[in-house]
Structures are given as structure tokens and as C-alpha cells.
Design a protein around this motif. Structure first.
Motif, PDB file in Angstrom:
ATOM      1  N   LEU A 113       0.996  -1.102   0.087  1.00  0.00           N
ATOM      2  CA  LEU A 113       0.122  -0.031   0.014  1.00  0.00           C
ATOM      3  C   LEU A 113       0.759   1.352  -0.024  1.00  0.00           C
ATOM      4  O   LEU A 113       1.808   1.383   0.845  1.00  0.00           O
ATOM      5  CB  LEU A 113      -0.751  -0.027   1.184  1.00  0.00           C
ATOM      6  N   ARG A 114       0.677   2.195  -0.838  1.00  0.00           N
ATOM      7  CA  ARG A 114       1.461   3.288  -1.091  1.00  0.00           C
ATOM      8  C   ARG A 114       0.730   4.626  -0.995  1.00  0.00           C
ATOM      9  O   ARG A 114      -0.641   4.708  -1.198  1.00  0.00           O
ATOM     10  CB  ARG A 114       2.150   3.038  -2.545  1.00  0.00           C
ATOM     11  N   LEU A 115       1.380   5.624  -0.551  1.00  0.00           N
ATOM     12  CA  LEU A 115       0.519   6.875  -0.171  1.00  0.00           C
ATOM     13  C   LEU A 115       1.500   8.096  -0.282  1.00  0.00           C
ATOM     14  O   LEU A 115       2.717   8.110  -0.279  1.00  0.00           O
ATOM     15  CB  LEU A 115      -0.112   6.669   1.183  1.00  0.00           C
ATOM     16  N   GLU A 116       0.994   9.122  -0.733  1.00  0.00           N
ATOM     17  CA  GLU A 116       1.797  10.629  -0.453  1.00  0.00           C
ATOM     18  C   GLU A 116       1.257  11.443   0.724  1.00  0.00           C
ATOM     19  O   GLU A 116      -0.021  11.221   1.035  1.00  0.00           O
ATOM     20  CB  GLU A 116       1.563  11.363  -1.838  1.00  0.00           C
ATOM     21  N   GLY A 137      11.462   6.329  -2.653  1.00  0.00           N
ATOM     22  CA  GLY A 137      11.602   7.397  -3.718  1.00  0.00           C
ATOM     23  C   GLY A 137      11.997   8.887  -3.251  1.00  0.00           C
ATOM     24  O   GLY A 137      11.960   9.146  -2.103  1.00  0.00           O
ATOM     25  N   PRO A 138      12.017   9.713  -4.320  1.00  0.00           N
ATOM     26  CA  PRO A 138      12.610  10.924  -4.162  1.00  0.00           C
ATOM     27  C   PRO A 138      11.202  11.649  -3.707  1.00  0.00           C
ATOM     28  O   PRO A 138      10.169  11.282  -3.847  1.00  0.00           O
ATOM     29  CB  PRO A 138      12.888  11.580  -5.479  1.00  0.00           C
ATOM     30  N   ALA A 150       5.499  16.582  -1.690  1.00  0.00           N
ATOM     31  CA  ALA A 150       4.773  15.125  -0.754  1.00  0.00           C
ATOM     32  C   ALA A 150       5.964  14.087  -0.701  1.00  0.00           C
ATOM     33  O   ALA A 150       6.956  14.195  -1.764  1.00  0.00           O
ATOM     34  CB  ALA A 150       3.874  14.796  -1.686  1.00  0.00           C
ATOM     35  N   PHE A 151       5.953  13.454   0.119  1.00  0.00           N
ATOM     36  CA  PHE A 151       6.878  12.366   0.522  1.00  0.00           C
ATOM     37  C   PHE A 151       6.032  11.239   0.065  1.00  0.00           C
ATOM     38  O   PHE A 151       4.636  11.479   0.113  1.00  0.00           O
ATOM     39  CB  PHE A 151       7.159  11.995   2.069  1.00  0.00           C
ATOM     40  N   VAL A 152       6.750  10.105  -0.445  1.00  0.00           N
ATOM     41  CA  VAL A 152       5.899   8.762  -0.706  1.00  0.00           C
ATOM     42  C   VAL A 152       6.352   7.820   0.290  1.00  0.00           C
ATOM     43  O   VAL A 152       7.453   7.504   0.539  1.00  0.00           O
ATOM     44  CB  VAL A 152       6.418   8.158  -2.329  1.00  0.00           C
TER      45      VAL A 152
END
Length: 158
Positions: A113-116, A137-138, A150-152
Motif C-alpha cells: 500500500l502506497r501513499l503520498e 523514492g524522491p 510530498a513524501f511517498v
């Protein structure tokens, strides 16, 4: 899924059409930009590629919401949005919503599960990290409508 002690009193269910007014009101009260419109909520309530979740507790029908997106052929689900009423913050609502989003992703056989998250949203960042999310990621520069970065974050799902 067995709820953790912090979330035992919080119940999470799939949102229904009758929740639409509450969803829109919370969105308007929580976010200054990047808001989900009434039409978008309506579309996502019936979508196979989205899951809109509602948290409730102690006879309060609506304390918060989360929206998860699923992309066909992808093993990565995306926590697109999460919000709670001000009086519900710090009471396990966010944790319960994230755990339910993870359960929905597992049901879809997603591996993560991924989010910003806004780089200045310290409370959300602490919550995600406490729940096992790692920054990946960057930094996404200018990710939000107001130009904020935003951070991921991502979590592998067992």
C-alpha cells in the motif's frame, strides 16, 4: 482482521450513498485544496477500482474516511485520501482506517500500500511510520495544488 487495542472501539465499513453528504462535508472542512468533489465521491462509491471507507465509534456514525485506489494489473494499492473529524483525531480513527485499507488491499492480492503525504504534515508522517510505512523514492516536488511537496510512503503487506 483483529483490531489493535487502540482501534477496538472504532468500526470501519464501506461507504454507502447515504454517507455522501458527510463525506463532502468532511472533505470541505479538512482540506484547503486537492479536494475530492461530490461527483468524484459518488463515482468512487460504486467503482470497482476504489474503496471508500467510513470509521465510526461510540454511536457516532461518521468520524472519518479513507479512499483506496486499485489499478488493474497492479499489485500496489494507493491510499489516496484519509481524513477524520477534529474531535476524533488521536483516538485511533486514522489507525483503524489505515488497517482497513490494508485489509482491502490484501483482499485484492496487493503486495503493498502506497501513499503520498505533505512534507509538513508531521502528525500524519508519525502515524504512517508507527504503522510500518517507509519513505520511498524522491520527494515529489509541487505535488499538491498549492505547490507543496510530498513524501511517498509504502508498506509491504503480508
Amino acid at each position: 482482521m483483529t483490531p489493535s487495542p487502540a482501534t477496538a472501539a472504532v468500526r470501519v465499513r464501506r461507504a454507502e450513498l447515504s454517507d455522501l453528504d458527510d463525506l463532502v462535508s468532511l472533505e470541505q472542512a479538512t482540506f484547503d485544496s486537492d479536494r475530492i468533489s461530490r461527483a468524484q465521491f459518488r463515482r468512487h462509491l460504486d467503482s470497482d477500482s476504489a474503496r471508500v471507507l467510513i470509521a465510526s465509534a461510540n454511536h457516532r456514525r461518521f468520524l472519518g474516511t479513507a479512499m483506496v485506489f486499485f489499478r488493474k494489473g497492479s499489485r500496489v494499492a494507493r491510499l489516496y485520501s484519509i481524513a477524520s473529524l477534529p474531535e476524533a483525531r488521536g483516538k485511533g480513527v486514522g489507525t483503524a482506517l489505515i488497517e482497513a485499507a490494508e485489509a482491502a488491499a490484501r483482499q485484492r492480492r496487493c503486495q503493498s500500500l502506497r501513499l503520498e503525504v505533505r512534507t509538513d504534515n508531521d502528525s500524519a508522517i508519525r502515524l504512517y511510520e508507527r504503522l510500518g510505512y517507509d519513505r520511498v523514492g524522491p520527494v515529489k516536488r509541487g505535488f499538491y495544488q498549492d505547490g507543496s511537496d510530498a513524501f511517498v510512503y509504502e508498506k509491504a503487506l503480508a
